[in-house]
Design a protein around this motif. Structure first.
Motif, PDB file in Angstrom:
ATOM      1  N   SER A   1      36.163  20.368 -43.737  1.00 45.95           N
ATOM      2  CA  SER A   1      35.166  19.801 -44.233  1.00 45.95           C
ATOM      3  C   SER A   1      35.525  18.737 -45.481  1.00 45.95           C
ATOM      4  O   SER A   1      36.097  19.177 -46.551  1.00 45.95           O
ATOM      5  CB  SER A   1      34.172  20.951 -44.933  1.00 45.95           C
TER       6      SER A   1
ATOM      7  N   LEU B   1      33.559  19.386 -48.747  1.00 45.46           N
ATOM      8  CA  LEU B   1      33.863  20.699 -49.627  1.00 45.46           C
ATOM      9  C   LEU B   1      35.460  20.833 -49.783  1.00 45.46           C
ATOM     10  O   LEU B   1      35.893  21.707 -50.590  1.00 45.46           O
ATOM     11  CB  LEU B   1      33.364  21.886 -49.030  1.00 45.46           C
TER      12      LEU B   1
ATOM     13  N   ASN C   1      40.737  26.887 -49.287  1.00 43.89           N
ATOM     14  CA  ASN C   1      39.991  26.030 -50.276  1.00 43.89           C
ATOM     15  C   ASN C   1      40.822  25.117 -50.854  1.00 43.89           C
ATOM     16  O   ASN C   1      41.703  25.337 -51.805  1.00 43.89           O
ATOM     17  CB  ASN C   1      39.101  26.648 -51.291  1.00 43.89           C
TER      18      ASN C   1
ATOM     19  N   LYS D   1      37.556  21.974 -47.648  1.00 45.27           N
ATOM     20  CA  LYS D   1      38.087  23.259 -47.167  1.00 45.27           C
ATOM     21  C   LYS D   1      38.421  23.280 -45.716  1.00 45.27           C
ATOM     22  O   LYS D   1      37.722  22.475 -44.730  1.00 45.27           O
ATOM     23  CB  LYS D   1      36.563  24.035 -47.174  1.00 45.27           C
TER      24      LYS D   1
ATOM     25  N   GLU E   1      29.638  31.182 -46.461  1.00 44.37           N
ATOM     26  CA  GLU E   1      29.173  32.233 -47.219  1.00 44.37           C
ATOM     27  C   GLU E   1      27.894  32.759 -46.812  1.00 44.37           C
ATOM     28  O   GLU E   1      27.575  33.805 -46.696  1.00 44.37           O
ATOM     29  CB  GLU E   1      29.023  31.954 -48.613  1.00 44.37           C
TER      30      GLU E   1
ATOM     31  N   ASP F   1      26.684  28.238 -43.282  1.00 38.43           N
ATOM     32  CA  ASP F   1      26.353  27.073 -44.302  1.00 38.43           C
ATOM     33  C   ASP F   1      28.115  26.390 -44.474  1.00 38.43           C
ATOM     34  O   ASP F   1      28.986  27.184 -43.855  1.00 38.43           O
ATOM     35  CB  ASP F   1      26.179  27.198 -45.673  1.00 38.43           C
ATOM     36  N   LEU F   2      28.237  25.383 -44.859  1.00 37.99           N
ATOM     37  CA  LEU F   2      29.429  24.850 -44.959  1.00 37.99           C
ATOM     38  C   LEU F   2      30.633  25.720 -45.468  1.00 37.99           C
ATOM     39  O   LEU F   2      31.798  25.828 -45.305  1.00 37.99           O
ATOM     40  CB  LEU F   2      29.456  23.387 -45.400  1.00 37.99           C
ATOM     41  N   ASN F   3      30.227  26.425 -46.300  1.00 38.50           N
ATOM     42  CA  ASN F   3      31.083  27.477 -47.320  1.00 38.50           C
ATOM     43  C   ASN F   3      31.436  28.731 -46.504  1.00 38.50           C
ATOM     44  O   ASN F   3      32.497  29.205 -46.761  1.00 38.50           O
ATOM     45  CB  ASN F   3      30.524  27.912 -48.400  1.00 38.50           C
TER      46      ASN F   3
ATOM     47  N   SER G   1      39.381  32.447 -48.466  1.00 41.07           N
ATOM     48  CA  SER G   1      38.256  33.540 -48.116  1.00 41.07           C
ATOM     49  C   SER G   1      38.000  33.681 -46.658  1.00 41.07           C
ATOM     50  O   SER G   1      38.737  32.913 -45.859  1.00 41.07           O
ATOM     51  CB  SER G   1      36.997  33.169 -48.778  1.00 41.07           C
TER      52      SER G   1
ATOM     53  N   VAL H   1      38.902  30.764 -44.301  1.00 38.68           N
ATOM     54  CA  VAL H   1      38.501  29.380 -45.324  1.00 38.68           C
ATOM     55  C   VAL H   1      39.941  29.021 -46.237  1.00 38.68           C
ATOM     56  O   VAL H   1      40.263  30.243 -46.919  1.00 38.68           O
ATOM     57  CB  VAL H   1      37.260  29.454 -45.727  1.00 38.68           C
TER      58      VAL H   1
ATOM     59  N   THR I   1      28.939  25.280 -40.343  1.00 36.59           N
ATOM     60  CA  THR I   1      30.339  25.622 -39.695  1.00 36.59           C
ATOM     61  C   THR I   1      29.774  26.633 -38.761  1.00 36.59           C
ATOM     62  O   THR I   1      29.166  27.652 -38.783  1.00 36.59           O
ATOM     63  CB  THR I   1      31.128  26.599 -40.799  1.00 36.59           C
TER      64      THR I   1
END
Lengths: 304, 372
Positions: free
Chosen positions: A32, A35, A50, A37, A90, A86-88, A57, A48, A74
């Motif tokens: 991404s 982000l 970062n 990531k 999380e 979501d993209l994170n 994570s 993930v 994602t």
């Protein structure tokens, strides 16, 4: 990590430590750029990395076959269906279970792409699930049954200005779909016995990586334009950077190669990475290309 | 993932087990008829028609703990009894041996050659019994039939499934470190370049071809990082033991080797003495007692050794009280005529040194033998 390399006057990390090693699988790296990531799978888990914070994570999901960054999502594909985060990674947003006609006879799903409000997911039965997605929900739309062998990869992009999906299978068949109508626009010329493991859309070309180590460029009508005897071993992933007319290929010969893509094709850069069964590659948009290898706890960033 | 990985997992693991057992029984100076019985019994258990039939069914790959249970049973299907630490060491050697072979395949289909090399070696090991050979031959026939039906892409799937099974296994084996099969950190060392495998779709890297209407209009060359390292294309026959290209799956413990120089052995010492052997096998033992018992159809098909007058209580221990020639042998040269090998003296030496065997890994034991 103290490993840096100078590139265009900037110090950039040439390695990112990974808390968990990537599994051996096609196209096992996604990125991404917003982000910064990286996402990959480790034995059914989605992890993930970062790049900015140099932290790692993981998703709350088990049994994932593959995960990919697509637009604002994602998407992690598992036996239960397509899980949208979501993209994170999380927040789990929603899950779309696979329809019976797709999941029957399927033990593995991979190949994930989104174009507009449609998503395509491939299955080992050869079927492709089409989902309709919006920001907060998704639903099953239809199942495409055209491929006769297990899907290896699906991508989306703009081919000569037209939005398309491209799907590939274990027998080496590659199909180009109109992204809106899902009509078949072209079937690429098949090299008999040669598995297509990875596909990308780059400008006017469809770029395909094969088990034989070949990278082949096809025209929009499906005819073969260029064939590169690129690698000495099975290609595990390719990536494309249409804005810069570049494609990258990684294979089990421990080699990363970056290609200038166009009517003329040439090798832009390459790197031999010792003891690395390379299994994922991504352009970062920052002038580097990222690679990961099976059972290897380092993500490497190489100048393009 | 693949539903056909179990035959490859079990047969290759079994082959590695036979190699190590064969060599250990010889190093222990176990009488020929007894050691032959052990190899025969273990092979008959593994190649019983019911076991093979169950093995060949399309199914998910077994978990590491279930797989370990199968080999615990196989190792105990004869008159031999192994201490837990001996079984742990045996299993660790099997694990890293097969991992090396799996990872080193230059083409997915080479996995068939690896398995067939193991099968041929097992057949030779039990050649004194026609009925056992018959069982092995029947399994080979079924396995060959399976391989001939699989595409290269399916072999790649099987290999990916097996790769996940061996992921993160970094047990250091002195032999492998010495032979540069394994890096000091326990990862497998790969070869750069090498010959192009025998497959019609393959060619050496270097050419860029342009096409129009299906015909080549121009050819250019590029410089691959592998230029100069790629050999001629192989031309062997997977199914002919005399003409098979791959050496993977052959016995790693009967290769000529020199005594390693003193400089190398410090590198072979693991940095953490919290033994990697203990960590990997510990995890398996932890999983054994899990609340939901895992279905292990294969394990249930393996019979026990039955009543016998002769029992080997510890394969790696000094027990026979015989001439002790094997036990005192510090010879670390291994040649093809089955001399006591590097591993041969290890357990005897260690049991003489005393201490808790589970706290050391093979690297430490090797160093002790080498006199460092």
């Amino acid at each position: 990590s103290g490993n840096t390399t100078e590139f265009r006057g900037k110090q950039m990390a040439s390695e990112l430590p990974l808390k968990h090693t990537p599994s051996l699988g096609y196209n096992n790296l996604s990125y991404s750029p917003t982000l910064k990531k990286f996402i990959y799978t480790h034995k059914g888990e989605v992890h993930v990395c970062n790049a900015g914070a140099k932290s790692c994570s993981s998703f709350q999901l088990k049994g994932a076959f593959q995960a990919r960054v697509c637009g604002d999502f994602t998407i992690a594909v598992a036996a239960n269906g397509a899980n949208f985060f979501d993209l994170n990674g999380e927040k789990a947003l929603f899950t779309v279970p696979f329809a019976e006609e797709a999941s029957r006879d399927t033990f593995l799903s991979r190949g994930i792409a989104v174009s507009g409000n449609q998503a395509m997911i491939g299955h080992s039965s050869g079927a492709i699930s089409v989902l309709e997605v919006s920001a907060d929900k998704g639903s099953y739309s239809k199942t495409l049954v055209e491929h006769k062998d297990g899907i290896t990869d699906i991508t989306s992009g703009s081919l000569g200005g037209a939005a398309v999906f491209v799907s590939a299978d274990m027998a080496g068949e590659v199909i180009v779909w109109d992204a809106a109508s899902l009509a078949i626009k072209a079937r690429l010329t098949v090299a008999v016995g040669d598995t297509c493991t990875s596909v990308g859309v780059c400008g006017d070309f469809i770029v395909c990586g094969y088990g034989s180590g070949h990278v082949r460029l096809f025209n929009a009508d499906g005819s073969k334009a260029v064939e590169i005897a690129a690698h000495a071993r099975w290609i595990q992933a390719i990536a494309v950077d249409p804005a810069n007319s570049l494609a990258a290929s990684v294979a089990e010969d421990q080699v990363l190669q970056v290609w200038n893509v166009g009517k003329k094709v040439s090798l832009k850069s390459s790197k031999f990475i010792k003891d690395a069964l390379l299994t994922g590659v991504q352009f970062t948009g920052d002038g580097t290309v990222a690679v990961v290898a099976y059972d290897n706890d380092r993500l490497q960033l190489c100048p393009v | 993932m693949s539903l056909l990985s179990m035959p490859f997992l079990i047969i290759n693991f079994g082959g590695e087990m036979i190699y190590v057992l064969e060599q250990r029984l010889h190093a222990q100076n176990i009488p020929k008829d007894k050691s032959n019985k052990v190899l025969q019994d273990v092979t008959r258990a593994m190649f019983s028609p019911k076991f093979i039939q169950e093995l060949m069914k399309p199914q998910e790959i077994y978990s590491p703990s279930s797989t370990r249970e199968i080999f615990d049973r196989l190792a105990h299907s004869s008159i031999m009894r192994l201490s837990e630490s001996s079984m742990d060491k045996l299993y660790d050697l099997m694990t890293m041996g097969f991992k090396y072979q799996l990872v080193s395949c230059t083409h997915p289909r080479e996995l068939a050659e690896v398995t067939l090399n193991h099968l041929d070696a097992i057949r030779t090991a039990v050649s004194t019994s026609d009925s056992t050979v018959e069982q092995v031959d029947a399994a080979i026939a079924q396995f060959v039939k399976l391989c001939k039906e699989l595409s290269s892409a399916e072999f790649a799937q099987i290999r990916q499934t097996l790769a996940a099974f061996f992921q993160d296994k970094r047990i250091k084996v002195s032999l492998f470190l010495q032979d540069n099969i394994q890096n000091p950190d326990g990862t497998i060392a790969l070869t750069k370049g090498g010959p192009i495998p025998n497959d019609a779709t393959l060619e050496a890297p270097g050419a860029i071809r342009y096409y129009e209407n299906g015909s080549v209009t121009a050819t250019e060359k590029f410089d691959s990082p592998l230029t100069g390292t790629i050999g001629e294309q192989l031309a062997g026959d997977v199914y002919d033991p005399k003409a098979r290209d791959s050496k993977l799956g052959k016995n790693l413990y009967t290769i000529d080797r020199k005594k390693p120089d003193a400089k190398k052995t410090p590198a072979a010492k693991p940095s953490s003495t919290a033994s990697s052997t203990t960590t990997s096998t510990q995890k398996l033992k932890e999983n054994k007692g899990s609340a939901v018992p895992e279905l292990n159809a294969l394990r249930e098909l393996i019979g026990g050794g039955g009543a016998n007058d002769f029992k080997i209580t510890n394969l790696f221990g000094d027990e026979s009280g015989g001439d002790g020639a094997g036990a005192k042998n510090r010879d670390i040269v291994i040649n093809k005529v089955e001399r006591a090998t590097l591993l041969g003296g290890i357990e005897e030496e260690f049991s003489k040194l005393g201490g808790d065997s589970s706290a050391k890994d093979l690297g430490d034991l090797y160093d002790e033998i080498a006199g460092n």
